[in-house]
Design a protein around this motif. Structure first.
Motif, PDB file in Angstrom:
ATOM      1  N   THR A 175     -15.275  26.840  20.482  1.00 42.97           N
ATOM      2  CA  THR A 175     -16.416  27.738  20.703  1.00 42.97           C
ATOM      3  C   THR A 175     -16.303  28.512  22.014  1.00 42.97           C
ATOM      4  O   THR A 175     -17.221  29.235  22.379  1.00 42.97           O
ATOM      5  CB  THR A 175     -17.728  26.925  20.720  1.00 42.97           C
ATOM      6  N   ASP A 176     -15.174  28.349  22.704  1.00 43.71           N
ATOM      7  CA  ASP A 176     -14.957  29.076  23.959  1.00 43.71           C
ATOM      8  C   ASP A 176     -13.444  29.168  24.192  1.00 43.71           C
ATOM      9  O   ASP A 176     -12.650  28.774  23.338  1.00 43.71           O
ATOM     10  CB  ASP A 176     -15.652  28.365  25.126  1.00 43.71           C
ATOM     11  N   VAL A 177     -13.070  29.659  25.353  1.00 48.72           N
ATOM     12  CA  VAL A 177     -11.653  29.897  25.660  1.00 48.72           C
ATOM     13  C   VAL A 177     -10.888  28.567  25.737  1.00 48.72           C
ATOM     14  O   VAL A 177     -11.348  27.600  26.351  1.00 48.72           O
ATOM     15  CB  VAL A 177     -11.526  30.657  26.996  1.00 48.72           C
ATOM     16  N   ILE A 178      -9.716  28.515  25.110  1.00 49.30           N
ATOM     17  CA  ILE A 178      -8.869  27.320  25.114  1.00 49.30           C
ATOM     18  C   ILE A 178      -8.065  27.307  26.410  1.00 49.30           C
ATOM     19  O   ILE A 178      -7.407  28.293  26.764  1.00 49.30           O
ATOM     20  CB  ILE A 178      -7.938  27.317  23.886  1.00 49.30           C
ATOM     21  N   LEU A 179      -8.123  26.182  27.127  1.00 53.38           N
ATOM     22  CA  LEU A 179      -7.488  26.091  28.441  1.00 53.38           C
ATOM     23  C   LEU A 179      -6.094  25.483  28.395  1.00 53.38           C
ATOM     24  O   LEU A 179      -5.246  25.802  29.227  1.00 53.38           O
ATOM     25  CB  LEU A 179      -8.371  25.239  29.377  1.00 53.38           C
ATOM     26  N   CYS A 180      -5.844  24.574  27.440  1.00 49.78           N
ATOM     27  CA  CYS A 180      -4.573  23.845  27.433  1.00 49.78           C
ATOM     28  C   CYS A 180      -4.293  23.311  26.034  1.00 49.78           C
ATOM     29  O   CYS A 180      -5.224  22.987  25.285  1.00 49.78           O
ATOM     30  CB  CYS A 180      -4.639  22.690  28.441  1.00 49.78           C
ATOM     31  N   MET A 181      -3.003  23.231  25.674  1.00 49.42           N
ATOM     32  CA  MET A 181      -2.572  22.627  24.413  1.00 49.42           C
ATOM     33  C   MET A 181      -1.444  21.637  24.713  1.00 49.42           C
ATOM     34  O   MET A 181      -0.592  21.909  25.562  1.00 49.42           O
ATOM     35  CB  MET A 181      -2.059  23.678  23.431  1.00 49.42           C
ATOM     36  N   SER A 182      -1.436  20.510  23.976  1.00 47.60           N
ATOM     37  CA  SER A 182      -0.367  19.518  24.143  1.00 47.60           C
ATOM     38  C   SER A 182      -0.106  18.837  22.812  1.00 47.60           C
ATOM     39  O   SER A 182      -1.044  18.518  22.070  1.00 47.60           O
ATOM     40  CB  SER A 182      -0.759  18.481  25.198  1.00 47.60           C
ATOM     41  N   PHE A 183       1.186  18.605  22.500  1.00 51.57           N
ATOM     42  CA  PHE A 183       1.580  17.939  21.255  1.00 51.57           C
ATOM     43  C   PHE A 183       1.915  16.481  21.510  1.00 51.57           C
ATOM     44  O   PHE A 183       2.384  16.121  22.599  1.00 51.57           O
ATOM     45  CB  PHE A 183       2.824  18.608  20.658  1.00 51.57           C
ATOM     46  N   ASN A 184       1.725  15.652  20.460  1.00 50.50           N
ATOM     47  CA  ASN A 184       2.269  14.301  20.526  1.00 50.50           C
ATOM     48  C   ASN A 184       3.773  14.360  20.227  1.00 50.50           C
ATOM     49  O   ASN A 184       4.342  15.441  20.019  1.00 50.50           O
ATOM     50  CB  ASN A 184       1.524  13.358  19.584  1.00 50.50           C
ATOM     51  N   THR A 185       4.443  13.210  20.197  1.00 53.36           N
ATOM     52  CA  THR A 185       5.912  13.184  20.141  1.00 53.36           C
ATOM     53  C   THR A 185       6.476  13.904  18.920  1.00 53.36           C
ATOM     54  O   THR A 185       7.427  14.676  19.027  1.00 53.36           O
ATOM     55  CB  THR A 185       6.412  11.730  20.158  1.00 53.36           C
ATOM     56  N   ASP A 186       5.912  13.662  17.733  1.00 61.37           N
ATOM     57  CA  ASP A 186       6.461  14.281  16.522  1.00 61.37           C
ATOM     58  C   ASP A 186       5.761  15.579  16.138  1.00 61.37           C
ATOM     59  O   ASP A 186       6.083  16.182  15.106  1.00 61.37           O
ATOM     60  CB  ASP A 186       6.441  13.288  15.347  1.00 61.37           C
ATOM     61  N   GLY A 187       4.804  16.027  16.941  1.00 67.76           N
ATOM     62  CA  GLY A 187       4.139  17.299  16.672  1.00 67.76           C
ATOM     63  C   GLY A 187       3.138  17.251  15.538  1.00 67.76           C
ATOM     64  O   GLY A 187       2.731  18.300  15.026  1.00 67.76           O
ATOM     65  N   SER A 188       2.698  16.042  15.136  1.00 68.16           N
ATOM     66  CA  SER A 188       1.718  15.931  14.048  1.00 68.16           C
ATOM     67  C   SER A 188       0.289  16.086  14.546  1.00 68.16           C
ATOM     68  O   SER A 188      -0.627  16.285  13.749  1.00 68.16           O
ATOM     69  CB  SER A 188       1.870  14.584  13.338  1.00 68.16           C
ATOM     70  N   LEU A 189       0.081  15.987  15.857  1.00 70.58           N
ATOM     71  CA  LEU A 189      -1.247  16.124  16.446  1.00 70.58           C
ATOM     72  C   LEU A 189      -1.206  17.115  17.605  1.00 70.58           C
ATOM     73  O   LEU A 189      -0.207  17.194  18.335  1.00 70.58           O
ATOM     74  CB  LEU A 189      -1.767  14.779  16.963  1.00 70.58           C
ATOM     75  N   LEU A 190      -2.297  17.828  17.761  1.00 72.61           N
ATOM     76  CA  LEU A 190      -2.443  18.787  18.855  1.00 72.61           C
ATOM     77  C   LEU A 190      -3.714  18.445  19.631  1.00 72.61           C
ATOM     78  O   LEU A 190      -4.793  18.312  19.043  1.00 72.61           O
ATOM     79  CB  LEU A 190      -2.543  20.213  18.299  1.00 72.61           C
ATOM     80  N   ALA A 191      -3.584  18.263  20.930  1.00 76.81           N
ATOM     81  CA  ALA A 191      -4.750  18.032  21.796  1.00 76.81           C
ATOM     82  C   ALA A 191      -5.050  19.326  22.540  1.00 76.81           C
ATOM     83  O   ALA A 191      -4.139  20.009  23.015  1.00 76.81           O
ATOM     84  CB  ALA A 191      -4.470  16.908  22.782  1.00 76.81           C
ATOM     85  N   THR A 192      -6.336  19.659  22.632  1.00 70.77           N
ATOM     86  CA  THR A 192      -6.728  20.884  23.336  1.00 70.77           C
ATOM     87  C   THR A 192      -7.892  20.587  24.282  1.00 70.77           C
ATOM     88  O   THR A 192      -8.715  19.715  24.025  1.00 70.77           O
ATOM     89  CB  THR A 192      -7.186  21.987  22.356  1.00 70.77           C
ATOM     90  N   THR A 193      -7.918  21.326  25.383  1.00 70.38           N
ATOM     91  CA  THR A 193      -9.095  21.359  26.242  1.00 70.38           C
ATOM     92  C   THR A 193      -9.671  22.766  26.180  1.00 70.38           C
ATOM     93  O   THR A 193      -8.939  23.731  25.971  1.00 70.38           O
ATOM     94  CB  THR A 193      -8.767  21.002  27.701  1.00 70.38           C
ATOM     95  N   CYS A 194     -10.977  22.849  26.355  1.00 65.17           N
ATOM     96  CA  CYS A 194     -11.667  24.116  26.121  1.00 65.17           C
ATOM     97  C   CYS A 194     -12.697  24.340  27.212  1.00 65.17           C
ATOM     98  O   CYS A 194     -13.171  23.394  27.854  1.00 65.17           O
ATOM     99  CB  CYS A 194     -12.315  24.075  24.739  1.00 65.17           C
ATOM    100  N   LYS A 195     -13.057  25.590  27.408  1.00 67.11           N
ATOM    101  CA  LYS A 195     -14.059  25.923  28.413  1.00 67.11           C
ATOM    102  C   LYS A 195     -15.443  25.403  28.042  1.00 67.11           C
ATOM    103  O   LYS A 195     -16.347  25.378  28.877  1.00 67.11           O
ATOM    104  CB  LYS A 195     -14.101  27.444  28.603  1.00 67.11           C
ATOM    105  N   ASP A 196     -15.632  24.981  26.785  1.00 69.63           N
ATOM    106  CA  ASP A 196     -16.909  24.380  26.385  1.00 69.63           C
ATOM    107  C   ASP A 196     -17.015  22.912  26.804  1.00 69.63           C
ATOM    108  O   ASP A 196     -17.903  22.187  26.363  1.00 69.63           O
ATOM    109  CB  ASP A 196     -17.124  24.518  24.875  1.00 69.63           C
TER     110      ASP A 196
END
Length: 475
Positions: A175-196
């Motif tokens: 719902t706001d600007v995405i600040l960071c993206m990170s993958f787990n080892t096999d790339g099956s999950l994506l973690a994000t931080t957001c300005k919200d």
């Protein structure tokens, strides 16, 4: 507190940072003055790329690693973007392919010639248009070739299949600007931080949010997966405006496992995790120091090791991949520090002191190599596979034989999940509205000045005409 010494047995307790001599640094580089919270630097085993200050568009330098010393002011640049470049990332499997994103709403893929640039490069091998606002982040998938993620100020994450040059998936849960993206080892999950102020764990192929944390006591800025430990680490700000880190269980984000305050400074904390040594490095934007910790599987989870100190503040840091390190010197990590005030890029090697000069297998386990584990079609169909590992003892000099082939495509409407991304524009952010307001105020001031100048000129002409009519000659 992180500064408190903890006496425990660890092979990394004496790791120290060694700064390269001046002749092995990169000098005379006009590092960008952009205040966007990125590193503006990307490194691989062959090239160093740095976003530079430029007028009339965005550009970045690409320098072969062996070409150290002073860089000439007219050194060739990659300068095809029409707006400031906000992020650059090297392809992990093809060492001469780099992705960049910009304020001009595009993502571009560049192919760097063997030996580096001989002249300015303005033509990208692939131009990707799908975002309706500026694009702030790009990330390559860690195990799949030619899959690229981009996050824009339209609050969307697009997944690009570079084999066809099109976005194939869209993650539209922010719902706001995405600040960071990170993958787990096999790339099956994506973690994000957001300005919200929310931390999310997302299944990227479906766009489904698996876990979500609304961080009230810990305002998150950056996130990193801690290898295969099923844990996340975030850096952020506490309710008392002190910098802090938090450790999370990726399957339960209701409460952090631990929260630890670092200091009272204001610069953003960048986390870097080395899955081979289980070491975490924390570097603050505008700081001169780099703290490092060891991550354990049991409480207290986080053990402070030491701190590298330097008087020169860092704007950003590039990180060398494992296969580019000097194993003969027991180097386990290498930063490339951007010192804006001096126009300097300074390599910093993190070294484990050992007396023996033989290969140290205990600090160099098998590590992800330069071969992709999956094709784009396999990953998009739902297959997950761990990275293909390599030994640094024999294989660290091997180069990938994969060649990037850009698909032929025309600019057209970009439809993902039944939505035309270029037509479906989200509401403007508060910062964008403020920028528009101040730009319009400046334009109004300029027009008023022009009008006042014209009024003065008209009065002067009227006075001259009056004097001319009243002169004795006319009488």
């Amino acid at each position: 507190m992180s500064w408190r010494p903890q006496y425990r047995s660890s092979k990394f307790r004496n790791v120290y940072g060694k700064v390269a001599s001046r002749e092995h640094c990169f000098d005379g580089i006009p590092i960008t003055k952009n205040v966007h919270d990125n590193h503006f630097c990307a490194v691989n085993a062959r090239f160093l790329a740095i976003v530079t200050e430029s007028a009339g568009g965005g550009s970045f330098l690409v320098i072969p690693l062996e070409q150290t010393g002073r860089i000439e002011p007219n050194y060739p640049k990659v300068c095809g973007h029409q707006g400031n470049v906000l992020d650059i990332k090297w392809n992990p499997f093809i060492e001469n392919i780099i992705a960049s994103c910009s304020e001009d709403t595009s993502v571009r893929i560049w192919e760097i010639p063997e030996g580096g640039l001989k002249r300015n490069m303005t033509e990208a091998v692939l131009e990707l248009y799908g975002h309706s606002r500026r694009v702030g982040l790009v990330e390559w998938h860690p195990t799949t070739n030619n899959i690229l993620f981009s996050a824009g100020y339209d609050y969307k994450v697009l997944i690009w299949n570079l084999d066809i040059g099109e976005p194939v998936k869209m993650i539209d849960c922010h719902t706001d600007v995405i600040l960071c993206m990170s993958f787990n080892t096999d790339g099956s999950l994506l973690a994000t931080t957001c300005k919200d102020k929310k931390l999310r764990v997302v299944e990227p192929r479906s766009g489904r949010v698996l876990q979500e944390a609304s961080c009230k006591n810990h305002r998150v800025n950056r996130v990193v997966f801690l290898g295969s430990t099923k844990r996340l680490l975030t850096t952020g700000v506490s309710r008392w405006n002190t910098r802090q880190i938090a450790l999370w269980d990726q399957e339960d984000l209701s409460m952090p496992l631990i929260e630890e305050e670092i200091d009272g400074l204001s610069g953003l904390l960048f986390p870097f995790y080395d899955a081979d040594t289980h070491m975490l490095y924390l570097a603050g934007k505008g700081d001169g120091n780099i703290r490092y910790y060891e991550i354990g599987s049991e409480k207290p989870y986080l053990s402070y090791l030491m701190e590298f100190r330097s008087p020169a503040p860092q704007k950003g840091l590039g990180v060398m991949p494992k296969h580019g390190l000097d194993v003969s010197a027991c180097e386990v990590f290498r930063f490339y520090k951007l010192v804006t005030l001096k126009g300097l890029i300074e390599p910093i090697s993190m070294i484990v002191p050992r007396r023996s000069e033989t290969y140290q297998e205990d600090i160099y386990p098998m590590t992800p190599g330069t071969e992709p584990a999956l094709t784009p079609d396999e990953w998009l169909s739902g297959v997950n596979r761990d990275p293909i590992l390599m030994s640094l003892k024999e294989g660290y000099k091997k180069t990938s034989k994969i060649v990037f082939k850009a698909p032929a495509r025309e600019k057209k409407s970009v439809v993902v999940n039944g939505i035309d991304l270029l037509e479906n524009v989200p509401p403007r952010t508060e910062n964008e509205l403020l920028r528009m307001f101040f730009r319009q105020q400046d334009e109004i001031r300029r027009l008023k000045d022009e009008l006042s100048q014209k009024d003065i000129r008209i009065r002067q002409l009227q006075l001259e005409l009056k004097n001319l009519r009243n002169s004795p000659k006319n009488n």
